[in-house]
Write an enzyme that holds these catalytic residues in place. Structure first.
Site, short mmCIF file in Angstrom:
data_model
loop_
_atom_site.label_atom_id
_atom_site.label_comp_id
_atom_site.label_asym_id
_atom_site.label_seq_id
_atom_site.Cartn_x
_atom_site.Cartn_y
_atom_site.Cartn_z
N ASP A 2 -13.51 -0.27 -1.58
CA ASP A 2 -12.94 -1.57 -1.22
C ASP A 2 -11.55 -1.43 -0.62
O ASP A 2 -11.24 -2.01 0.41
CB ASP A 2 -12.94 -2.53 -2.42
CG ASP A 2 -12.25 -1.98 -3.68
OD1 ASP A 2 -11.76 -0.82 -3.66
OD2 ASP A 2 -12.20 -2.71 -4.69
N ASP A 44 -5.29 2.36 -1.92
CA ASP A 44 -3.96 1.91 -2.36
C ASP A 44 -3.07 3.15 -2.50
O ASP A 44 -2.62 3.70 -1.51
CB ASP A 44 -4.14 1.11 -3.66
CG ASP A 44 -2.86 0.46 -4.15
OD1 ASP A 44 -2.01 0.11 -3.33
OD2 ASP A 44 -2.71 0.30 -5.38
P1 IMP Z 1 -5.79 3.81 -5.78
O1 IMP Z 1 -6.37 4.91 -6.61
O2 IMP Z 1 -4.39 3.50 -6.17
O3 IMP Z 1 -5.93 4.02 -4.30
O4 IMP Z 1 -6.54 2.50 -6.23
C1 IMP Z 1 -7.61 1.97 -5.64
C2 IMP Z 1 -8.18 0.92 -6.57
O5 IMP Z 1 -7.17 0.03 -7.06
C3 IMP Z 1 -9.12 0.06 -5.80
O6 IMP Z 1 -10.43 0.56 -5.87
C4 IMP Z 1 -9.01 -1.28 -6.51
O7 IMP Z 1 -9.91 -1.32 -7.59
C5 IMP Z 1 -7.62 -1.30 -7.05
N1 IMP Z 1 -6.72 -2.13 -6.22
C6 IMP Z 1 -5.64 -1.69 -5.54
N2 IMP Z 1 -5.04 -2.70 -4.89
C7 IMP Z 1 -5.76 -3.82 -5.16
C8 IMP Z 1 -5.64 -5.20 -4.76
O8 IMP Z 1 -4.75 -5.64 -4.01
N3 IMP Z 1 -6.59 -6.04 -5.26
C9 IMP Z 1 -7.60 -5.63 -6.08
N4 IMP Z 1 -7.75 -4.35 -6.46
C10 IMP Z 1 -6.83 -3.45 -6.01
MG MG Z 2 -12.15 -0.31 -7.10
#
Ligand code: IMP
Ligand code: MG
Length: 183
Positions: free
Chosen positions: A104, A107
């Site tokens: 999705d 981040d």
């Molecule tokens: P990362 O490991 O920090 O890249 O996190 C990714 C995960 O964080 C995604 O799969 C989402 O589940 C969650 N996430 C990060 N930002 C958002 C947001 O703005 N809305 C909802 N979920 C988010």
């Molecule tokens: Mg997720």
């Protein structure tokens, strides 16, 4: 009409129409890049399920689909964040395949960096990453997506599969949550 969910939304960042058009473009790009290679699209649950459903139907070429589930825990501000793989993909479905991880949102990158490395251990022919949203300015680890739906500002967004506390996944658009909802 009950509009109770929508009142929690500040701005609509990407409308249903904008999303439909962009997902169609992504599907065409993947179809053209992979031709008849029959890539295996592996969605990361739960956030990717709506994007995956639309993306698959936008690819006018042979594709297969599977899902895995992962949750990152600990403080996301740390680059050493840990990822828990709660549903794996059988190694024999990945071996020799051209895998596209479908997520999705990218981040900090902790989740997808981990998942790309994990996929690599299962003997695929190739591994690429397709994300619906990319919060470019939030990146903490070295990972890039090969296909990006939209670059997303550094705001907490919901809808089109993305949740806050397991809610709002069913919104047809991407919107920012009003701060009072999570404070
Ligand atoms: P990362 O490991 O920090 O890249 O996190 C990714 C995960 O964080 C995604 O799969 C989402 O589940 C969650 N996430 C990060 N930002 C958002 C947001 O703005 N809305 C909802 N979920 C988010
Ligand atoms: Mg997720």
């Amino acid at each position: 009409m009950v509009r109770i969910m929508h009142k929690d939304i500040g701005d609509i960042l990407f409308s249903e129409e904008t999303i439909t058009a962009r997902v169609r473009e992504l599907g065409a790009e993947i179809a053209s890049d992979y031709g008849d290679k029959n890539p295996l699209l592996v969605g990361v649950l739960k956030g990717s399920f709506i994007f995956m459903a639309d993306l698959l139907r936008a690819i006018d070429a042979p594709v297969s689909v599977d899902f895995l589930a992962a949750s990152s825990y600990g403080d996301k501000a740390f680059t050493s964040g840990k990822v828990d793989l709660t549903k794996a993909v059988p190694a024999d479905t990945v071996k020799g395949r051209d895998v596209i991880l479908v997520e999705d949102i990218l981040d900090t990158g902790v989740t997808l960096k981990y998942l790309k490395e994990y996929m690599g251990t299962l003997g695929p022919a190739s591994v690429k990453i397709c994300v619906f949203l990319d919060k470019v300015t939030r990146r903490q680890v070295d990972v890039e997506a090969d296909y990006v739906g939209f670059v997303c500002p550094d705001e907490f967004v919901v809808g089109y599969g993305l949740d806050y506390s397991e809610r709002y996944r069913n919104l047809k658009y991407i919107g920012s949550l009003k701060p009072e909802v999570y404070s």
